[in-house]
Design an enzyme around this catalytic site. Structure first.
Site, short mmCIF file in Angstrom:
data_model
loop_
_atom_site.label_atom_id
_atom_site.label_comp_id
_atom_site.label_asym_id
_atom_site.label_seq_id
_atom_site.Cartn_x
_atom_site.Cartn_y
_atom_site.Cartn_z
N ASN A 12 0.73 -1.14 0.07
CA ASN A 12 0.03 -0.16 0.06
C ASN A 12 0.86 1.45 0.14
O ASN A 12 1.45 1.70 1.25
CB ASN A 12 -0.90 -0.25 1.44
N TRP A 13 0.80 1.78 -1.02
CA TRP A 13 1.85 2.41 -1.12
C TRP A 13 1.27 4.31 -0.23
O TRP A 13 1.71 4.95 -0.44
CB TRP A 13 1.45 3.20 -3.19
N LYS A 14 0.13 4.14 -0.54
CA LYS A 14 -0.47 4.88 0.09
C LYS A 14 -0.16 6.51 -0.86
O LYS A 14 -0.69 6.76 -1.76
CB LYS A 14 -0.16 5.30 1.25
N HIS A 95 -10.03 1.20 4.66
CA HIS A 95 -8.53 1.63 5.47
C HIS A 95 -8.79 2.59 6.30
O HIS A 95 -9.66 3.65 6.19
CB HIS A 95 -7.31 2.46 4.93
N GLU A 97 -6.77 5.47 7.61
CA GLU A 97 -6.87 7.15 7.19
C GLU A 97 -8.13 7.00 6.40
O GLU A 97 -7.70 8.40 6.62
CB GLU A 97 -5.57 6.86 6.40
N GLU A 167 -6.05 -4.59 10.51
CA GLU A 167 -4.42 -3.60 11.18
C GLU A 167 -4.93 -2.36 12.36
O GLU A 167 -5.83 -1.62 12.28
CB GLU A 167 -5.24 -2.15 9.28
N GLY A 173 2.13 2.63 10.34
CA GLY A 173 3.48 3.55 10.61
C GLY A 173 3.90 4.33 11.49
O GLY A 173 4.16 5.39 11.74
N SER A 213 2.78 -1.58 11.07
CA SER A 213 4.35 -2.19 10.93
C SER A 213 5.28 -3.55 10.69
O SER A 213 5.95 -3.41 11.07
CB SER A 213 4.73 -1.40 12.30
N GLY A 235 4.56 1.53 5.13
CA GLY A 235 5.96 1.89 4.83
C GLY A 235 6.75 1.36 4.48
O GLY A 235 7.69 1.73 3.44
#
Ligand code: PGA
Length: 254
Positions: A12-14, A95, A97, A167, A173, A213, A235
């Protein structure tokens, strides 16, 4: 418990990586993973065409969200048929976020999942508790409410294309991975919930990924935990060697 089989590791490159860096990053990962590894990358929407043009059998495209409707007057939104047309196979939904940036997001998740499954794509549904809930010991109750709200039974076509990602928000993160026992407990809980609500046969086919993480140091340990069928990696997926090592660790175990 889901029997061991091919793991699913999703990058997941966000909102990271420029379009002109995307291809070299993915090719770098390809060079360092075992031949059978399936590389699933969910870049920003703007990179999908470029990555799709690679036509590489080991690379599978993911998207980080979609709208619940197929077409219409929804400025700035992107739909499943558009993503499918670009070769996308996996769509991340719910997600944290996304949920945190828009409180109304919670009410859209069921319809988004429906739309993804209807299109014959894989829905990567995310759930997970915030830190205060974890510290209060009510995390399983919290997850249960999320599952009940977002995955009401008898509402989905092609339910076998559902994937769940656990998650914990406090692990995303932060470099603070959940402990093995915490992952074990929650994954088992999600599996049991699926089995009780959708039946054991289906629960046995729905992969449950861990996210938060994950890195090359903890991947092998996480891959060994029962009911962990892969990982959603943020990340660490931006570093090709790191991501390749995570993939390799999961493939070694499975
Ligand atoms: P992280 O992100 O690996 O950077 O913790 C995971 C995710 O948000 O999917």
């Amino acid at each position: 418990m889901l029997t061991k089989r091919e793991p699913l590791i999703i990058a997941n490159w966000k909102m990271n990586v420029l379009p002109n860096e995307a291809v070299s990053l993915v090719l770098e990962i390809c060079k360092q993973v075992s031949e059978q590894a399936k590389i699933i990358v969910a870049p920003p929407f703007t990179h999908l065409s470029l990555l799709g043009s690679l036509n590489n059998d080991n690379i599978f495209l993911g998207a980080q969200d979609c709208h619940e409707k197929d077409f219409g007057a929804f400025t700035s939104e992107i739909s499943c048929p558009m993503l499918k047309d670009l070769g996308v196979k996996y769509i991340i939904l719910g997600h944290s976020e996304k949920r945190l940036s828009n409180p109304l997001e919670n009410n859209r998740i069921t319809n988004k999942i429906k739309s993804v499954l209807q299109a014959g794509l894989k829905a990567v549904y995310c759930c997970g508790e915030p830190l205060d809930i974890r510290e209060s010991g009510k995390h399983l109750e919290f997850i249960k409410i999320q599952l009940q709200n977002d995955l009401p039974t008898n509402s989905f076509p092609n339910i076998e294309n559902l994937i769940i990602a656990y998650e914990p928000i406090w692990a995303i993160g932060t470099g603070k991975t959940a402990l093995n026992d915490q992952i074990l407990e929650t994954h088992e809980y999600i599996y049991d919930w699926l089995s009780d609500n959708y039946g054991k046969k289906l629960a046995d086919t729905i992969p449950i990924l861990y996210g938060g993480s994950v890195n090359s140091n903890n991947a092998a340990q996480i891959a060994h935990i029962p009911n962990v069928n892969g990982a959603l990696v943020g990340g660490a997926s931006l570093n090709p060697l790191e991501f390749a090592n995570i993939l390799n660790s999961f493939y070694l175990v499975n």
